[in-house]
Design an enzyme around this catalytic site. Structure first.
Site, PDB file in Angstrom:
ATOM      1  N   CYS A  34     -11.816  66.905  -1.638  1.00 37.58           N
ATOM      2  CA  CYS A  34     -13.206  66.564  -1.858  1.00 37.58           C
ATOM      3  C   CYS A  34     -13.005  65.577  -3.108  1.00 37.58           C
ATOM      4  O   CYS A  34     -12.256  65.772  -4.006  1.00 37.58           O
ATOM      5  CB  CYS A  34     -14.184  67.384  -2.046  1.00 37.58           C
ATOM      6  N   CYS A  51     -16.284  68.815  -8.876  1.00 35.74           N
ATOM      7  CA  CYS A  51     -17.276  69.775  -9.632  1.00 35.74           C
ATOM      8  C   CYS A  51     -16.265  70.991 -10.210  1.00 35.74           C
ATOM      9  O   CYS A  51     -15.324  71.461  -9.636  1.00 35.74           O
ATOM     10  CB  CYS A  51     -18.099  70.556  -8.764  1.00 35.74           C
ATOM     11  N   GLY A 103     -15.498  69.562   1.290  1.00 33.38           N
ATOM     12  CA  GLY A 103     -15.945  68.137   1.124  1.00 33.38           C
ATOM     13  C   GLY A 103     -17.370  68.030   1.016  1.00 33.38           C
ATOM     14  O   GLY A 103     -18.322  68.697   0.885  1.00 33.38           O
ATOM     15  N   SER A 128     -25.360  70.543   3.130  1.00 33.96           N
ATOM     16  CA  SER A 128     -25.509  70.725   1.698  1.00 33.96           C
ATOM     17  C   SER A 128     -24.563  69.320   1.170  1.00 33.96           C
ATOM     18  O   SER A 128     -23.552  69.154   1.377  1.00 33.96           O
ATOM     19  CB  SER A 128     -24.582  71.956   1.338  1.00 33.96           C
ATOM     20  N   LEU A 133     -27.661  72.062  -7.264  1.00 35.41           N
ATOM     21  CA  LEU A 133     -28.349  71.298  -8.441  1.00 35.41           C
ATOM     22  C   LEU A 133     -27.585  72.029  -9.511  1.00 35.41           C
ATOM     23  O   LEU A 133     -27.118  71.327 -10.234  1.00 35.41           O
ATOM     24  CB  LEU A 133     -29.932  71.892  -8.468  1.00 35.41           C
ATOM     25  N   ASN A 135     -17.990  82.536  -7.079  1.00 38.48           N
ATOM     26  CA  ASN A 135     -16.687  83.220  -6.554  1.00 38.48           C
ATOM     27  C   ASN A 135     -15.655  82.408  -7.094  1.00 38.48           C
ATOM     28  O   ASN A 135     -15.505  81.504  -7.355  1.00 38.48           O
ATOM     29  CB  ASN A 135     -16.715  82.840  -4.841  1.00 38.48           C
TER      30      ASN A 135
END
Ligand code: SAH
Length: 371
Positions: A114, A118, A173, A205, A229, A311
């Site tokens: 990806c 994040c 991804g 998502s 978010l 997680n």
């Protein structure tokens, strides 16, 4: 010479066009399509109602090479299963099948790795390793359905197993960063003459790519939308999700409002809870104020917040929120009349839980000493 088309990259219309080019009657394409998406055939040899010459041509002129299944892992007494695949370049793709008493859901990847990075997500650490094709996305779903069918054939343990009811694009991804291939996969799996999965049984998502949200608002099939978010203000969200610098919260919420106005469908916001970072009562208050401000006070919200206990990802300097914090966060949202739920976890012990898909085989290969 043109490269051979991959069978799972052909839509029903593409398959019809190909067979027409070959001089075959139109019903042959329908027959083959049913073999693929109803009988889940992986090979023309299984299509015994086709003439032998056609089976041979399908074998030679079409690419049938599937995703390579590297490993499967299971837990929850076999009711959660993770498949680790690799594509022809060796890039990983992972899928997780979750069987419940009344339904079965598969979580599939839309990309290998990806680009979004994040901070709390294992896939983000890989970077983007490759786009998945429509066929590679579709094939993960077909894998899940085959698993379910074979579970049903092995009584007594799982004779009540459901066939697939839901497909969630929440694996590796960012679906909206591979929009066309992803959407073609939705259309293929939805096709009533083939796999026939209802549009409302898909959930996509997104990290919050505004152009993708706007595109989906105009799409023909009513799939569900979830938006990551994870923070109630830009400073915090940007520190967790670099994408927030390109699409800050105000833009994201404006696109979400437009999406809801156009579709009248409820949107869910995902919120991963990280101890001490975004899980304090003040964050819950700020989130409630932010979401309530999107609506007149007397109106029912078409938002829903899905709280996700983080997680753990090895090496990430973060912690999972304590249960009491999670519940307190939920209480505050509910007191402010923001609909919310806490996500039930599956698969954490096989690194199959949300955000843990990181291409284990690749990690292992990378650490194996060269011979
Ligand atoms: N790119 C899409 C889909 C990714 S995964 C998106 O960002 O939404 C689906 C969800 O799992 C996202 O909400 C993502 O933020 C969340 N997630 C990522 N890592 C996680 C982790 N380690 N624990 C819990 N949820 C995680």
């Amino acid at each position: 010479m043109e490269p051979k088309p991959h069978m799972l990259n052909l839509s029903q219309a593409d398959l019809q066009a190909l067979l027409q080019e070959w001089g075959e009657p139109a019903y042959r394409a329908r027959q083959i399509y049913r073999h693929l998406y109803v009988n889940l055939a992986t090979d023309p040899a299984a299509m015994t109602d086709l003439p032998k010459a056609l089976r041979e041509r399908l074998t030679t002129d079409v690419d049938w090479a599937g995703l390579r299944l590297q490993r499967t892992l299971s837990c929850d007494d076999g009711l959660t299963r993770k498949a680790l695949f690799s594509v022809s370049t060796g890039a990983p793709a992972e899928s997780v099948l979750m069987v419940y008493p009344d339904r079965a859901t598969v979580c599939v990847s839309s990309q290998s790795g990806c680009l979004m990075r994040c901070t709390f997500c294992a896939t983000g650490r890989l970077g983007l390793l490759g786009q998945l094709t429509t066929g590679q996305i579709v094939e993960q779903v077909l894998w899940a359905e085959r698993e379910l069918r074979s579970m049903r054939e092995r009584p007594p343990s799982h004779d009540q197993v459901h066939l697939l009811t839901n497909v969630v694009f929440m694996g590796m991804g960012e679906p909206f960063n591979n929009y066309d291939a992803w959407w073609a996969a939705v259309e293929r799996l939805h096709d009533p003459q083939g796999f026939n999965m209802g549009a409302r049984n898909f959930t996509v998502s997104t990290v919050g790519l505004v152009p993708g949200i706007r595109r989906l608002a105009a799409a023909t099939l009513p799939v569900n939308l979830a938006i990551s978010l994870h923070a109630p203000n830009d400073a915090l969200r940007s520190s967790l999700m670099p994408v927030n610098k390109a699409f800050p919260i105000a833009d994201l919420l404006a696109a979400t409002r437009d999406y809801i106005a156009k579709t009248r469908r409820r949107v869910s916001f995902e919120y991963v809870l990280l101890e001490g970072k975004n899980d304090l009562p003040a964050h819950a208050e700020e989130l409630a104020t932010l979401l309530r401000s999107q609506y007149p006070p007397d109106q029912t919200m078409l938002f829903h917040v899905n709280l996700i206990p983080w997680n753990p990802v090895p090496g990430a300097p973060l912690e999972r929120s304590h249960r009491a914090r999670v519940l307190a966060f939920q209480d505050i949202l509910e007191a402010r009349r923001v609909p919310c739920t806490v996500r039930v976890e599956r698969g954490s012990e096989i690194a199959a839980a949300c955000g843990q898909l990181a291409g284990m085989a690749q990690d292992e290969a990378a650490t194996t000493p060269a011979e």
